[in-house]
Design a protein around this motif. Structure first.
Motif, PDB file in Angstrom:
ATOM      1  N   TYR A  32       0.780  -1.302   0.259  1.00  0.00           N
ATOM      2  CA  TYR A  32      -0.066   0.234   0.031  1.00  0.00           C
ATOM      3  C   TYR A  32       0.941   1.300   0.020  1.00  0.00           C
ATOM      4  CZ  TYR A  32      -4.085  -2.926   1.619  1.00  0.00           C
ATOM      5  OH  TYR A  32      -4.564  -4.025   1.538  1.00  0.00           O
ATOM      6  N   VAL A  33       0.369   2.251  -0.406  1.00  0.00           N
ATOM      7  CA  VAL A  33       1.407   3.211  -0.597  1.00  0.00           C
ATOM      8  C   VAL A  33       0.494   4.534  -0.245  1.00  0.00           C
ATOM      9  CG1 VAL A  33       2.440   5.293  -2.168  1.00  0.00           C
ATOM     10  CG2 VAL A  33       2.368   2.484  -2.925  1.00  0.00           C
ATOM     11  N   CYS A  34       1.245   5.294   0.750  1.00  0.00           N
ATOM     12  CA  CYS A  34       0.562   6.616   1.898  1.00  0.00           C
ATOM     13  C   CYS A  34       0.411   8.021  -0.187  1.00  0.00           C
ATOM     14  CB  CYS A  34       0.759   6.360   2.157  1.00  0.00           C
ATOM     15  SG  CYS A  34       0.035   8.368   3.146  1.00  0.00           S
ATOM     16  N   SER A  35      -1.089   8.305   0.469  1.00  0.00           N
ATOM     17  CA  SER A  35      -1.304   9.749  -0.458  1.00  0.00           C
ATOM     18  C   SER A  35      -0.143  10.416  -0.003  1.00  0.00           C
ATOM     19  CB  SER A  35      -2.545   9.862  -1.558  1.00  0.00           C
ATOM     20  OG  SER A  35      -2.734   9.933  -0.633  1.00  0.00           O
ATOM     21  N   THR A  36      -0.370  10.866   1.218  1.00  0.00           N
ATOM     22  CA  THR A  36      -0.291  11.740   1.616  1.00  0.00           C
ATOM     23  C   THR A  36       2.047  12.254   2.363  1.00  0.00           C
ATOM     24  OG1 THR A  36      -2.055  11.863   2.880  1.00  0.00           O
ATOM     25  CG2 THR A  36      -0.430  13.465   3.576  1.00  0.00           C
ATOM     26  N   GLY A  62      -3.049   8.856   7.385  1.00  0.00           N
ATOM     27  CA  GLY A  62      -3.180   9.662   5.709  1.00  0.00           C
ATOM     28  C   GLY A  62      -3.952   7.946   4.839  1.00  0.00           C
ATOM     29  N   GLU A  63      -4.443   7.889   4.210  1.00  0.00           N
ATOM     30  CA  GLU A  63      -5.123   6.803   3.218  1.00  0.00           C
ATOM     31  C   GLU A  63      -4.182   6.412   2.351  1.00  0.00           C
ATOM     32  OE1 GLU A  63      -8.251   7.005  -0.019  1.00  0.00           O
ATOM     33  OE2 GLU A  63      -9.465   6.454   1.730  1.00  0.00           O
ATOM     34  N   ALA A  64      -4.142   5.275   2.079  1.00  0.00           N
ATOM     35  CA  ALA A  64      -2.890   4.315   1.332  1.00  0.00           C
ATOM     36  C   ALA A  64      -3.883   3.505   0.613  1.00  0.00           C
ATOM     37  CB  ALA A  64      -2.322   3.580   1.994  1.00  0.00           C
ATOM     38  N   ALA A  65      -3.012   3.746  -0.693  1.00  0.00           N
ATOM     39  CA  ALA A  65      -4.220   3.042  -1.908  1.00  0.00           C
ATOM     40  C   ALA A  65      -3.210   2.077  -2.353  1.00  0.00           C
ATOM     41  CB  ALA A  65      -4.371   3.960  -3.347  1.00  0.00           C
ATOM     42  N   LEU A  66      -3.713   0.455  -2.186  1.00  0.00           N
ATOM     43  CA  LEU A  66      -3.312  -0.713  -2.891  1.00  0.00           C
ATOM     44  C   LEU A  66      -2.320  -0.595  -3.740  1.00  0.00           C
ATOM     45  CD1 LEU A  66      -3.162  -3.723  -1.945  1.00  0.00           C
ATOM     46  CD2 LEU A  66      -5.197  -3.915  -3.938  1.00  0.00           C
ATOM     47  N   ARG A  67      -1.462  -1.375  -3.718  1.00  0.00           N
ATOM     48  CA  ARG A  67      -0.652  -1.532  -5.239  1.00  0.00           C
ATOM     49  C   ARG A  67      -0.262  -2.475  -5.704  1.00  0.00           C
ATOM     50  NH1 ARG A  67       5.367   0.177  -6.286  1.00  0.00           N
ATOM     51  NH2 ARG A  67       4.445   2.229  -4.777  1.00  0.00           N
ATOM     52  N   VAL A  68      -1.416  -2.365  -7.263  1.00  0.00           N
ATOM     53  CA  VAL A  68      -0.728  -3.187  -8.004  1.00  0.00           C
ATOM     54  C   VAL A  68       0.016  -3.282  -9.241  1.00  0.00           C
ATOM     55  CG1 VAL A  68      -2.187  -4.757  -9.233  1.00  0.00           C
ATOM     56  CG2 VAL A  68      -3.609  -3.776  -7.932  1.00  0.00           C
ATOM     57  N   GLY A  69       0.623  -4.529  -9.000  1.00  0.00           N
ATOM     58  CA  GLY A  69       2.137  -3.927 -10.369  1.00  0.00           C
ATOM     59  C   GLY A  69       3.044  -2.561 -10.356  1.00  0.00           C
ATOM     60  N   ASP A  70       2.783  -2.219 -10.994  1.00  0.00           N
ATOM     61  CA  ASP A  70       3.906  -0.236 -10.577  1.00  0.00           C
ATOM     62  C   ASP A  70       2.811   0.587 -10.827  1.00  0.00           C
ATOM     63  OD1 ASP A  70       5.889  -1.462 -11.000  1.00  0.00           O
ATOM     64  OD2 ASP A  70       6.277  -1.538 -13.738  1.00  0.00           O
ATOM     65  N   THR A  71       1.746   0.373 -10.370  1.00  0.00           N
ATOM     66  CA  THR A  71       0.160   1.117  -9.988  1.00  0.00           C
ATOM     67  C   THR A  71      -0.178   1.268  -9.507  1.00  0.00           C
ATOM     68  OG1 THR A  71      -1.370   0.206 -11.829  1.00  0.00           O
ATOM     69  CG2 THR A  71       0.526   1.954 -12.739  1.00  0.00           C
ATOM     70  N   THR A  72      -0.799   2.213  -8.798  1.00  0.00           N
ATOM     71  CA  THR A  72      -1.963   1.742  -7.163  1.00  0.00           C
ATOM     72  C   THR A  72      -3.500   2.015  -7.623  1.00  0.00           C
ATOM     73  OG1 THR A  72      -1.900   4.388  -7.073  1.00  0.00           O
ATOM     74  CG2 THR A  72      -0.565   3.322  -6.029  1.00  0.00           C
ATOM     75  N   VAL A  73      -4.474   1.605  -7.348  1.00  0.00           N
ATOM     76  CA  VAL A  73      -5.508   1.171  -7.546  1.00  0.00           C
ATOM     77  C   VAL A  73      -6.348   2.328  -7.394  1.00  0.00           C
ATOM     78  CG1 VAL A  73      -7.354   0.571  -6.659  1.00  0.00           C
ATOM     79  CG2 VAL A  73      -5.566  -0.873  -6.324  1.00  0.00           C
ATOM     80  N   VAL A  74      -6.982   3.260  -8.631  1.00  0.00           N
ATOM     81  CA  VAL A  74      -8.075   4.291  -8.196  1.00  0.00           C
ATOM     82  C   VAL A  74      -8.839   3.656  -7.238  1.00  0.00           C
ATOM     83  CG1 VAL A  74      -8.779   6.049  -9.775  1.00  0.00           C
ATOM     84  CG2 VAL A  74      -6.981   5.241 -10.238  1.00  0.00           C
ATOM     85  N   ILE A  75      -9.230   4.685  -6.047  1.00  0.00           N
ATOM     86  CA  ILE A  75      -9.785   4.619  -5.425  1.00  0.00           C
ATOM     87  C   ILE A  75     -10.960   5.703  -5.855  1.00  0.00           C
ATOM     88  CG2 ILE A  75     -10.971   4.691  -3.247  1.00  0.00           C
ATOM     89  CD1 ILE A  75      -7.747   4.299  -3.155  1.00  0.00           C
ATOM     90  N   ASP A  76     -13.069   5.277  -5.637  1.00  0.00           N
ATOM     91  CA  ASP A  76     -13.731   6.357  -6.576  1.00  0.00           C
ATOM     92  C   ASP A  76     -14.325   6.400  -4.741  1.00  0.00           C
ATOM     93  OD1 ASP A  76     -15.941   7.028  -7.581  1.00  0.00           O
ATOM     94  OD2 ASP A  76     -17.210   5.027  -8.326  1.00  0.00           O
TER      95      ASP A  76
END
Length: 124
Positions: A32-36, A62-76
């Motif tokens: 997971y990668v933090c956006s902050t 802060g909110e960390a997004a799941l990393r899939v491969g080299d990109t993070t998941v876009v949260i809606d």
């Protein structure tokens, strides 16, 4: 007397159980990668469990997004509702003129009660 004494070990010193014969469940690691703060956190989940899209960052909260491969998941966030405040709920039940009328009634009641208390003290 020495042959009748109890023997033991310290509490919390070591476990009497062993890992012999224990079969561990399959596990996978997800990042997971933090956006902050851009900190990356790696967590271990069961292989058959679906990892959550977001995780709270351990460093900044802060909110960390799941990393899939080299990109993070876009949260809606479009379907999330804004938190309703007490004022919002009050406005659902009453209009502004009704609230002003209630306020005036309560203020008149409090002023009358305070005034009656002061005259009672003066006469005593």
């Amino acid at each position: 007397m020495a042959d009748r004494s109890l023997r033991g070990i310290r509490l919390g010193a070591q476990s009497l159980q062993s890992e012999e014969g224990v079969v561990f469940h399959d596990r996978t690691q997800h990042s997971y990668v933090c956006s902050t703060c851009s900190k990356e956190t790696t967590l271990t989940f069961a292989a058959d469990a679906e990892p959550p899209q977001t995780w709270e960052c351990r460093a900044c909260g802060g909110e960390a997004a799941l990393r899939v491969g080299d990109t993070t998941v876009v949260i809606d966030h479009s379907d999330e509702k804004a938190a309703r405040t007490h004022w919002d709920m009050l406005l659902e039940r009453r209009s502004i003129p009704e609230l002003e009328e209630l306020l005036e009634e309560r203020l008149a009641f409090i002023r009358a009660r305070r005034g009656a208390g002061e005259t009672a003290k003066k006469s005593a």
